[in-house]
Design a protein around this motif. Sequence first.
Motif, PDB file in Angstrom:
ATOM      1  N   PRO A 197      26.216  52.207  32.399  1.00  0.00           N
ATOM      2  CA  PRO A 197      26.288  51.030  31.829  1.00  0.00           C
ATOM      3  C   PRO A 197      26.862  49.741  32.506  1.00  0.00           C
ATOM      4  O   PRO A 197      27.938  50.053  33.127  1.00  0.00           O
ATOM      5  CB  PRO A 197      26.858  51.148  30.664  1.00  0.00           C
ATOM      6  N   GLY A 198      25.908  48.634  32.801  1.00  0.00           N
ATOM      7  CA  GLY A 198      26.544  47.591  33.278  1.00  0.00           C
ATOM      8  C   GLY A 198      27.276  46.668  32.268  1.00  0.00           C
ATOM      9  O   GLY A 198      26.755  46.318  30.960  1.00  0.00           O
ATOM     10  N   ILE A 199      28.684  46.434  32.481  1.00  0.00           N
ATOM     11  CA  ILE A 199      29.500  45.729  31.423  1.00  0.00           C
ATOM     12  C   ILE A 199      29.856  44.146  31.965  1.00  0.00           C
ATOM     13  O   ILE A 199      30.050  43.985  33.349  1.00  0.00           O
ATOM     14  CB  ILE A 199      30.540  46.329  31.264  1.00  0.00           C
ATOM     15  N   ILE A 200      29.512  43.255  31.175  1.00  0.00           N
ATOM     16  CA  ILE A 200      30.081  41.859  31.818  1.00  0.00           C
ATOM     17  C   ILE A 200      31.154  41.281  30.804  1.00  0.00           C
ATOM     18  O   ILE A 200      30.846  40.671  29.515  1.00  0.00           O
ATOM     19  CB  ILE A 200      28.739  41.216  31.749  1.00  0.00           C
ATOM     20  N   PRO A 201      32.152  41.292  31.319  1.00  0.00           N
ATOM     21  CA  PRO A 201      33.341  40.480  30.421  1.00  0.00           C
ATOM     22  C   PRO A 201      33.225  38.989  30.294  1.00  0.00           C
ATOM     23  O   PRO A 201      32.630  38.273  31.432  1.00  0.00           O
ATOM     24  CB  PRO A 201      34.482  40.846  31.233  1.00  0.00           C
ATOM     25  N   ILE A 202      33.142  38.246  29.149  1.00  0.00           N
ATOM     26  CA  ILE A 202      32.640  37.038  29.302  1.00  0.00           C
ATOM     27  C   ILE A 202      33.690  36.063  29.451  1.00  0.00           C
ATOM     28  O   ILE A 202      34.666  35.876  28.494  1.00  0.00           O
ATOM     29  CB  ILE A 202      31.992  36.833  27.646  1.00  0.00           C
ATOM     30  N   PHE A 227      32.419  33.150  19.043  1.00  0.00           N
ATOM     31  CA  PHE A 227      32.994  32.301  20.156  1.00  0.00           C
ATOM     32  C   PHE A 227      33.137  30.745  19.729  1.00  0.00           C
ATOM     33  O   PHE A 227      33.993  30.067  20.378  1.00  0.00           O
ATOM     34  CB  PHE A 227      31.868  32.416  21.260  1.00  0.00           C
ATOM     35  N   ALA A 228      32.259  30.485  18.717  1.00  0.00           N
ATOM     36  CA  ALA A 228      32.483  29.141  18.331  1.00  0.00           C
ATOM     37  C   ALA A 228      33.925  29.039  17.516  1.00  0.00           C
ATOM     38  O   ALA A 228      34.739  27.933  17.820  1.00  0.00           O
ATOM     39  CB  ALA A 228      31.437  28.722  17.273  1.00  0.00           C
ATOM     40  N   LYS A 229      34.387  29.922  16.873  1.00  0.00           N
ATOM     41  CA  LYS A 229      35.441  29.949  16.032  1.00  0.00           C
ATOM     42  C   LYS A 229      36.827  30.092  17.154  1.00  0.00           C
ATOM     43  O   LYS A 229      37.842  29.344  16.920  1.00  0.00           O
ATOM     44  CB  LYS A 229      35.741  30.916  15.187  1.00  0.00           C
ATOM     45  N   LEU A 239      39.298  36.899  22.612  1.00  0.00           N
ATOM     46  CA  LEU A 239      38.149  37.335  21.865  1.00  0.00           C
ATOM     47  C   LEU A 239      37.308  38.189  22.986  1.00  0.00           C
ATOM     48  O   LEU A 239      36.857  39.297  22.685  1.00  0.00           O
ATOM     49  CB  LEU A 239      37.373  36.377  21.086  1.00  0.00           C
ATOM     50  N   SER A 240      37.145  37.636  24.128  1.00  0.00           N
ATOM     51  CA  SER A 240      36.156  38.326  25.053  1.00  0.00           C
ATOM     52  C   SER A 240      36.761  39.769  25.557  1.00  0.00           C
ATOM     53  O   SER A 240      36.006  40.632  25.582  1.00  0.00           O
ATOM     54  CB  SER A 240      36.273  37.359  26.314  1.00  0.00           C
ATOM     55  N   THR A 241      38.445  39.903  25.658  1.00  0.00           N
ATOM     56  CA  THR A 241      38.899  40.979  26.244  1.00  0.00           C
ATOM     57  C   THR A 241      38.713  42.007  24.987  1.00  0.00           C
ATOM     58  O   THR A 241      38.273  43.235  24.962  1.00  0.00           O
ATOM     59  CB  THR A 241      40.407  41.007  26.421  1.00  0.00           C
ATOM     60  N   LEU A 269      39.537  39.090  33.537  1.00  0.00           N
ATOM     61  CA  LEU A 269      39.254  39.697  32.066  1.00  0.00           C
ATOM     62  C   LEU A 269      38.722  41.092  32.438  1.00  0.00           C
ATOM     63  O   LEU A 269      39.267  42.072  31.783  1.00  0.00           O
ATOM     64  CB  LEU A 269      37.978  38.950  31.580  1.00  0.00           C
ATOM     65  N   THR A 270      38.352  41.528  33.644  1.00  0.00           N
ATOM     66  CA  THR A 270      37.869  42.673  34.145  1.00  0.00           C
ATOM     67  C   THR A 270      39.057  43.396  34.117  1.00  0.00           C
ATOM     68  O   THR A 270      39.043  44.495  33.701  1.00  0.00           O
ATOM     69  CB  THR A 270      37.179  42.771  35.363  1.00  0.00           C
ATOM     70  N   ARG A 271      40.069  43.077  35.008  1.00  0.00           N
ATOM     71  CA  ARG A 271      41.306  43.992  35.049  1.00  0.00           C
ATOM     72  C   ARG A 271      41.947  43.958  33.556  1.00  0.00           C
ATOM     73  O   ARG A 271      42.452  45.164  33.402  1.00  0.00           O
ATOM     74  CB  ARG A 271      42.233  43.085  35.988  1.00  0.00           C
ATOM     75  N   ASP A 272      41.953  43.241  32.795  1.00  0.00           N
ATOM     76  CA  ASP A 272      42.618  43.216  31.314  1.00  0.00           C
ATOM     77  C   ASP A 272      41.874  44.414  30.653  1.00  0.00           C
ATOM     78  O   ASP A 272      42.702  45.224  29.889  1.00  0.00           O
ATOM     79  CB  ASP A 272      42.564  41.996  30.729  1.00  0.00           C
ATOM     80  N   VAL A 273      40.452  44.324  30.545  1.00  0.00           N
ATOM     81  CA  VAL A 273      39.906  45.310  29.761  1.00  0.00           C
ATOM     82  C   VAL A 273      40.156  46.853  30.456  1.00  0.00           C
ATOM     83  O   VAL A 273      40.129  47.770  29.722  1.00  0.00           O
ATOM     84  CB  VAL A 273      38.335  45.027  30.024  1.00  0.00           C
TER      85      VAL A 273
END
Length: 289
Positions: A197-202, A227-229, A239-241, A269-273
């Motif tokens: 699976p391809g994963i994209i941290p936002i 994301f608005a909140k 939130l992204s993480t 973010l990739t590192r944190d995930v």
Amino acid sequence: MPAPTISFEFFPPKTLEASFRLWETVRMLAPLKPDFVSVTYGAGGTTRQLTHEAVTTIGREFDLNVAAHLTCVDASRAETLDIARSYAAAGVTEIVALRGDPPKGQGRFTPHPEGFAHSAELITALKETGDFNIRVGAYPEPHPEAADSAADIAWLKRKFEAGADSAITQFFFEAETFLRFRDAADEAGIDTRKIVPGIIPIENWSGIRRFALATGATVPSWMDDAFAKAARDGREDLLSTAICTEMCDKLLIEGVPALHFYTLNRPTLTRDVCYALGVKPEVALQNVA
């Protein structure tokens, strides 16, 4: 639960500033010991030489297993295979073989008069060289040019029959999207252990949202609200993480052994995930001068 096998995608830099960002990205993520890293082509093959330079430099300076993207766009068969041979001569043993996006301004892909008509032809030719482990693309939701999901599954099966060794999917936002796709691939007789699976941290929700809509990925309405909140509170990264880690954790619980991260050359973010999933650095690497 053991930590997953991971891999990362980078894109080649076009400016000096982008070069520094790429090397910082690689420097930060290389200690996580990815199974491989890949370097993309620009649309229409516009970064062909830059891709070659990035692939060879990353492999040499960081001792990583680097997969070079190779497409069918705007090149003859001979030219494409010459590029492949140059990778083999440089010690590159991994190719991500793709049809590729048409050059900017062209609505649909049109094969070069002397080129490969589609990815399966490219895969067959690369397999015959015996030089490469071949990875291909897969689509958990219908490709914009596909009739439906069944057509995408049939095409993926054809790519495996042509000699592909594994597949990396387009990104998605909910684990269930990939799991439904995996079930359909299994029913079609595809070895789903070979689908990553391809994963994209936002990093930027509005930008990723536009990209998702252009590629046919479903955008859940709850993510717009979340994301608005988060933006009002300045907590988008948190939130992204959390969203990305939770989705990856669901995939791992469902038996997915490997994850491929689209880093967009922004590594934090990739590192944190990865840290949250139990993937920890082994050795700190020096920066590239």
